[in-house]
Design an enzyme around this catalytic site. Structure first.
Site, short mmCIF file in Angstrom:
data_model
loop_
_atom_site.label_atom_id
_atom_site.label_comp_id
_atom_site.label_asym_id
_atom_site.label_seq_id
_atom_site.Cartn_x
_atom_site.Cartn_y
_atom_site.Cartn_z
N ALA A 174 0.85 -1.19 0.00
CA ALA A 174 0.00 0.00 0.00
C ALA A 174 0.89 1.25 0.00
O ALA A 174 1.86 1.32 -0.75
CB ALA A 174 -0.97 -0.03 1.17
N SER A 175 0.63 2.21 0.88
CA SER A 175 1.34 3.50 0.81
C SER A 175 2.79 3.45 1.30
O SER A 175 3.51 4.44 1.12
CB SER A 175 0.57 4.56 1.60
N VAL A 176 3.22 2.34 1.86
CA VAL A 176 4.66 2.18 2.11
C VAL A 176 5.41 2.28 0.78
O VAL A 176 6.60 2.61 0.74
CB VAL A 176 4.93 0.85 2.84
#
Length: 361
Positions: free
Chosen positions: A76-78
Site C-alpha cells: 500500500a502506501s509504504v
C-alpha cells in the site's frame, strides 16, 4: 492519523518504566496478538541484524494456509518511499530538479506546483480517485495516463494554494511516477526494477498486476471480516473494487514485498548505493510552508525528529485487508517492520512493544 501514532509512541515511553524486561514485552505482545487473531509478520532489527522475526496467522483464511516469514504482502502506501527514491535518483542524474514546475513534465490544469511540493504532500492537488470513481468505466483498467486525462477533462478544483499546508495526496504520487517516465522516457515499473529492486537483491519485491499476484504461491491475501464475523478475501467486498479498476496506476501504491526485502531496502538507505547520504538527509527534512512553519513529511517519509530513540522516520500503508508499517530509528540503525493481512487493530500495539524492546537491545 500518523501524527497520532507518533504521539502514542511517545506517551508509551513516557509512562512505561524502562527497567521492565523489554524483550519479554514484545514476545508477550505477539502472543496476545496471536490469541486475538492477528495475522502477519513482525520483524525487529538493529544494524541490519534480525533480532526478532515471527509469522503468525494465515496466508489464506479460506484454505487455512499458515503464514511464513518470507510471504509477500501488498505494501500500500509504504510504496511511496520507493516512488520518492525514483525522483531522488532522477535528480542526482540531472534529469530534473525538485523545484521544477510540474507543468514542465505533465499536462495538468493546475499551476504553480513544484515536484518538491508533490513529494511533501503540500501541493494542494485534488483527489484523483473521487473523479475516477464518478466518471470512469469500471469495466476497464485505469492507469496514470487515464488519471491525467480525467483530471484535465473534469478539472476538480485545487484543495488549497501550493505550499499553504500539508494534506496527504495520492494524486501527488501519481504525478511523481508520471514525471519519472517523462524525464527518463522509460516505463516506471521497469525502471524501478532496474534501479532499485534488482541492485538491492529484493528478489521478492515488485509492482505486480492482479494476474501476476495470483501466480505467486506465497502471496498473502488481504482479509476483512464479513457479516458473520469470519475473515474472507478482501477482494469479495465492493469497497475493494478500486484496487482492480485502478490496477494500472503507478506511484502511490502497488509495491508488494516481504519483511526481509524491506530490511534490505532499509539498510541500503544508510549507504550511497542508490543516492548520496546528503540526498537522504534532504529526504528526512521537514517541508517549509508558505508561512514559514514546518510540515513533518519529507520525501516519502513521515518524520519525528525527537522520538525516544532519536530521529525517527516511518510510513504506514492501508489497503483493503492490509495494514503495513516500517519504522526506522536512523540514528541508532534500528528498524521495525510489521505486515498485516487481516486489517487487525493490534498492529500499533505491536509497534509499541517492538519500540520498547529496541530500547533494551
Amino acid at each position: 492519523m500518523k501524527k497520532l501514532i507518533f504521539q502514542f509512541i511517545l506517551l508509551f515511553f513516557a509512562f512505561t518504566s524502562l527497567t521492565i524486561a523489554q524483550e519479554k514485552i514484545l514476545v508477550d505482545a505477539v502472543e496476545k496478538a496471536r490469541s486475538e487473531g492477528f495475522s502477519g509478520v513482525i520483524l525487529v532489527a538493529q544494524e541490519g541484524k534480525v533480532l526478532y522475526q515471527e509469522a503468525i496467522g494465515l496466508r489464506s483464511f479460506e484454505n487455512l494456509v499458515a503464514l511464513k516469514k518470507n510471504d509477500i504482502f501488498e505494501m500500500a502506501s509504504v510504496s511511496k518511499q520507493f516512488t520518492a527514491m525514483m525522483i531522488m535518483m532522477c535528480q542526482e542524474k540531472g534529469l530534473l530538479d525538485y523545484d521544477d514546475p510540474v507543468g514542465k513534465y505533465l499536462d495538468i490544469p493546475y499551476r504553480g506546483i513544484t515536484i518538491r511540493q508533490l513529494l511533501t504532500h503540500t501541493s494542494g492537488v485534488p483527489d484523483y480517485q473521487a473523479v475516477m470513481d464518478e466518471h470512469w468505466d469500471k469495466s476497464k483498467l485505469a492507469g496514470n495516463p487515464d488519471i491525467l486525462e480525467y483530471l484535465n477533462r473534469y478539472q476538480p478544483p485545487m484543495l488549497f494554494e501550493p505550499g499553504e499546508k500539508y494534506e496527504y495526496s495520492n494524486t501527488g504520487y501519481v504525478f511523481l511516477a508520471s514525471i519519472v517516465e517523462k524525464a527518463t522516457g522509460r516505463d516506471f515499473v521497469e525502471l524501478m526494477r532496474e534501479w532499485i529492486f534488482q541492485p538491492l537483491g529484493m528478489k521478492n519485491t515488485d509492482i505486480r498486476s492482479p494476474e501476476a499476484k495470483a501466480k505467486v504461491k506465497n502471496f498473502a491475501a488481504g482479509h476483512i471480516k464479513n457479516e458473520a464475523g469470519e475473515y474472507v478475501n478482501a477482494n469479495n467486498f465492493h469497497s475493494s473494487d478500486y484496487t482492480v479498476w485502478l490496477g494500472n496506476r503507478k506511484g502511490p501504491g502497488r509495491v508488494s514485498s516481504t519483511a526481509l526485502d524491506l530490511l534490505l531496502w532499509d539498510q541500503a538507505l544508510y549507504t550511497d548505493q542508490l543516492v548520496s547520504q546528503q540526498t537522504m538527509e534532504l529526504a528526512y527534512s521537514p517541508a517549509k510552508l508558505n508561512d514559514g512553519t514546518r510540515s513533518y513529511y519529507g520525501f516519502g517519509w513521515e518524520l519525528e525528529p525527537k522520538s525516544p530513540l532519536g530521529k525517527m522516520v516511518m510510513h504506514t500503508g492501508d489497503n483493503p485487508g492490509y495494514k503495513t508499517i516500517i519504522v526506522r530509528y536512523i540514528e541508532e540503525n534500528k528498524t521495525i517492520i510489521i505486515l498485516n493481512n487481516n486489517y487487525h487493530p493490534d498492529m500499533m500495539r505491536l509497534v509499541e512493544a517492538a519500540t520498547l524492546s529496541l530500547g533494551k537491545w
